[in-house]
Design a protein around this motif. Structure first.
Motif, short mmCIF file in Angstrom:
data_model
loop_
_atom_site.label_atom_id
_atom_site.label_comp_id
_atom_site.label_asym_id
_atom_site.label_seq_id
_atom_site.Cartn_x
_atom_site.Cartn_y
_atom_site.Cartn_z
N VAL A 1 -11.49 -5.19 -5.31
CA VAL A 1 -12.41 -5.90 -6.22
C VAL A 1 -13.71 -6.29 -5.53
O VAL A 1 -14.80 -6.10 -6.08
CB VAL A 1 -11.71 -7.14 -6.82
CG1 VAL A 1 -12.70 -7.94 -7.67
CG2 VAL A 1 -10.52 -6.72 -7.67
N LEU A 2 -13.62 -6.84 -4.31
CA LEU A 2 -14.83 -7.32 -3.63
C LEU A 2 -15.86 -6.21 -3.42
O LEU A 2 -17.05 -6.40 -3.76
CB LEU A 2 -14.46 -7.99 -2.30
CG LEU A 2 -15.63 -8.56 -1.50
CD1 LEU A 2 -16.41 -9.57 -2.31
CD2 LEU A 2 -15.11 -9.18 -0.19
N MET B 1 0.84 -1.20 0.00
CA MET B 1 0.00 0.00 0.00
C MET B 1 0.87 1.25 0.00
O MET B 1 1.93 1.28 0.63
CB MET B 1 -0.89 0.02 1.25
CG MET B 1 -1.89 -1.11 1.31
SD MET B 1 -2.95 -0.96 2.77
CE MET B 1 -3.83 -2.52 2.67
N SER B 2 0.42 2.28 -0.69
CA SER B 2 1.12 3.54 -0.68
C SER B 2 0.98 4.19 0.69
O SER B 2 0.03 3.90 1.44
CB SER B 2 0.55 4.47 -1.75
OG SER B 2 -0.77 4.87 -1.40
N PRO B 3 1.90 5.08 1.08
CA PRO B 3 1.76 5.78 2.36
C PRO B 3 0.44 6.54 2.48
O PRO B 3 -0.13 6.63 3.56
CB PRO B 3 2.97 6.73 2.35
CG PRO B 3 3.97 6.09 1.46
CD PRO B 3 3.17 5.40 0.39
N ARG C 1 -7.45 -5.71 6.99
CA ARG C 1 -7.34 -7.14 7.30
C ARG C 1 -6.59 -7.90 6.21
O ARG C 1 -5.92 -8.90 6.50
CB ARG C 1 -8.75 -7.72 7.48
CG ARG C 1 -8.80 -9.21 7.80
CD ARG C 1 -8.18 -9.52 9.14
NE ARG C 1 -8.26 -10.94 9.43
CZ ARG C 1 -7.46 -11.87 8.93
NH1 ARG C 1 -6.50 -11.52 8.07
NH2 ARG C 1 -7.60 -13.13 9.27
N PHE C 2 -6.69 -7.47 4.95
CA PHE C 2 -6.08 -8.19 3.83
C PHE C 2 -5.17 -7.24 3.06
O PHE C 2 -5.48 -6.07 2.87
CB PHE C 2 -7.15 -8.74 2.89
CG PHE C 2 -8.12 -9.68 3.54
CD1 PHE C 2 -7.80 -11.02 3.73
CD2 PHE C 2 -9.36 -9.22 3.99
CE1 PHE C 2 -8.71 -11.88 4.33
CE2 PHE C 2 -10.26 -10.07 4.58
CZ PHE C 2 -9.93 -11.41 4.77
N THR C 3 -4.05 -7.76 2.56
CA THR C 3 -3.11 -6.93 1.81
C THR C 3 -3.41 -6.91 0.31
O THR C 3 -3.01 -5.98 -0.38
CB THR C 3 -1.67 -7.44 2.01
OG1 THR C 3 -1.59 -8.81 1.59
CG2 THR C 3 -1.27 -7.34 3.47
N SER C 4 -4.11 -7.92 -0.20
CA SER C 4 -4.33 -8.03 -1.64
C SER C 4 -5.44 -7.09 -2.12
O SER C 4 -6.55 -7.09 -1.57
CB SER C 4 -4.71 -9.47 -2.01
OG SER C 4 -5.06 -9.54 -3.39
N PRO C 5 -5.16 -6.31 -3.17
CA PRO C 5 -6.21 -5.48 -3.77
C PRO C 5 -7.37 -6.31 -4.33
O PRO C 5 -8.46 -5.77 -4.51
CB PRO C 5 -5.49 -4.73 -4.89
CG PRO C 5 -4.04 -4.80 -4.54
CD PRO C 5 -3.85 -6.09 -3.83
N LEU D 1 -16.32 -0.29 3.92
CA LEU D 1 -16.01 -1.64 3.45
C LEU D 1 -14.58 -1.74 2.92
O LEU D 1 -13.83 -2.66 3.28
CB LEU D 1 -17.01 -2.04 2.37
CG LEU D 1 -16.98 -3.49 1.89
CD1 LEU D 1 -17.13 -4.45 3.05
CD2 LEU D 1 -18.08 -3.73 0.85
N GLN D 2 -14.16 -0.81 2.08
CA GLN D 2 -12.81 -0.88 1.52
C GLN D 2 -11.75 -0.71 2.62
O GLN D 2 -10.75 -1.43 2.64
CB GLN D 2 -12.62 0.20 0.46
CG GLN D 2 -11.24 0.14 -0.21
CD GLN D 2 -11.13 1.05 -1.43
OE1 GLN D 2 -12.14 1.44 -2.01
NE2 GLN D 2 -9.92 1.40 -1.82
#
Length: 294
Positions: A183-184, A1-3, A174-178, A167-168
């Motif tokens: 997407v979700l 993630m960006s700062p 909790r999760f690192t994956s975009p 939500l995002q």
């Protein structure tokens, strides 16, 4: 993630548990339903039992200015639900859902300017060459316009608070994956616009278009650190689609003009849906350029 995005997500990291997120979504839905029930009670007290069912049906369709205004005001429950979920389950305030106020205001104006400008440059000339049916009289439109703009601010802001704010953020905490945090929410955003009764054979194409917008909004939120850009694009899009020209059939009670075919028309509307997707992608690219230039 960006700062920048890390700073935006940081308040959500205090309580990132998935069970809190699931319960938070339940809170949002419950508050939304209770808000609408409260509005229904107020309508019942003003109209009586006999007229209530017909009035609710008209509000659900947004077939006249007052009905459309009331429909947009139901999104107040969605915004309130997001704020309560963030406070009660994650110990964070409403401001954390928006991002820093100066950034939100600056980016909101940028989003409105970019998509509004594109709509004027591309959409209006195309519509000028189309035989449009008249909508509401100009005087009535002007009388309702200030209230309708505020209601659209509420409606679009509420959706951004839930999908690109609450939500995002909580998924990113909790999760690192975009694939999860970007997407979700975008898939869910597309699915809540599933309306086969109005869209007919175009339904899944509309879901795709709103899902693409969700991805654009999620990416811009991650790169800017606020919901300002997403909110501005969303607001400008809805102003054009609800107040300027509509295909009719639903949410057409305040449009100045109407297309001479419904939203379920495959031959005409489907190309317009994909033209709208292209417009959103161009707006996204311009927003990215503006962010890079800072």
């Amino acid at each position: 993630m960006s700062p920048t995005f890390e700073s935006y997500v940081a308040p959500a990291r205090r309580h990132p548990q998935i069970w809190r997120l699931v319960l938070g979504l339940v809170v949002i839905i419950a508050v939304y339903i209770l808000w609408m029930a409260g509005m229904g009670v107020i309508l019942w007290l003003n109209t009586g039992t006999d007229a209530l069912e017909a009035r609710l049906a008209r509000i659900g369709r947004g077939g006249d200015p007052l009905s459309l205004l009331l429909l947009l005001l139901t999104f107040g429950g969605l915004a309130l639900g997001a704020v309560l979920a963030a406070r009660l389950l994650h110990g964070r305030g409403a401001g954390s859902l928006f991002g820093r106020a100066p950034v939100v205001l600056r980016d909101f104006a940028l989003g409105v300017g970019i998509l509004g400008g594109l709509a004027v440059l591309t959409g209006l000339p195309m519509l000028w060459m189309t035989d449009l049916d008249p909508g509401v009289p100009l005087r009535l439109w002007l009388n309702f316009l200030p209230f309708m703009l505020l209601a659209l601010l509420l409606q679009t802001g509420a959706e951004e608070l839930v999908f690109r704010g609450y939500l995002q953020q909580q998924l990113a905490a909790r999760f690192t994956s975009p694939l999860v945090w970007m997407v979700l929410p975008s898939v869910l955003f597309g699915l809540v616009h599933y309306a086969p009764a109005e869209m007919g054979a175009n339904t899944w194409h509309v879901v795709l278009a709103t899902g693409v917008f969700g991805l654009v909004a999620a990416d811009l939120t991650a790169r800017s650190g606020s919901i300002g850009l997403a909110w501005g694009l969303h607001f400008a899009n809805n102003v054009f689609a609800i107040l300027i020209v509509t295909a009719g059939g639903a949410l057409d009670g305040m449009a100045l003009t109407r297309l001479p075919y419904g939203p379920d028309d495959v031959e005409i509307m489907r190309p317009l849906i994909y033209a709208d997707i292209a417009l959103i992608i161009v707006a996204w690219a311009l927003c990215r350029l503006a962010l890079r230039a800072r």
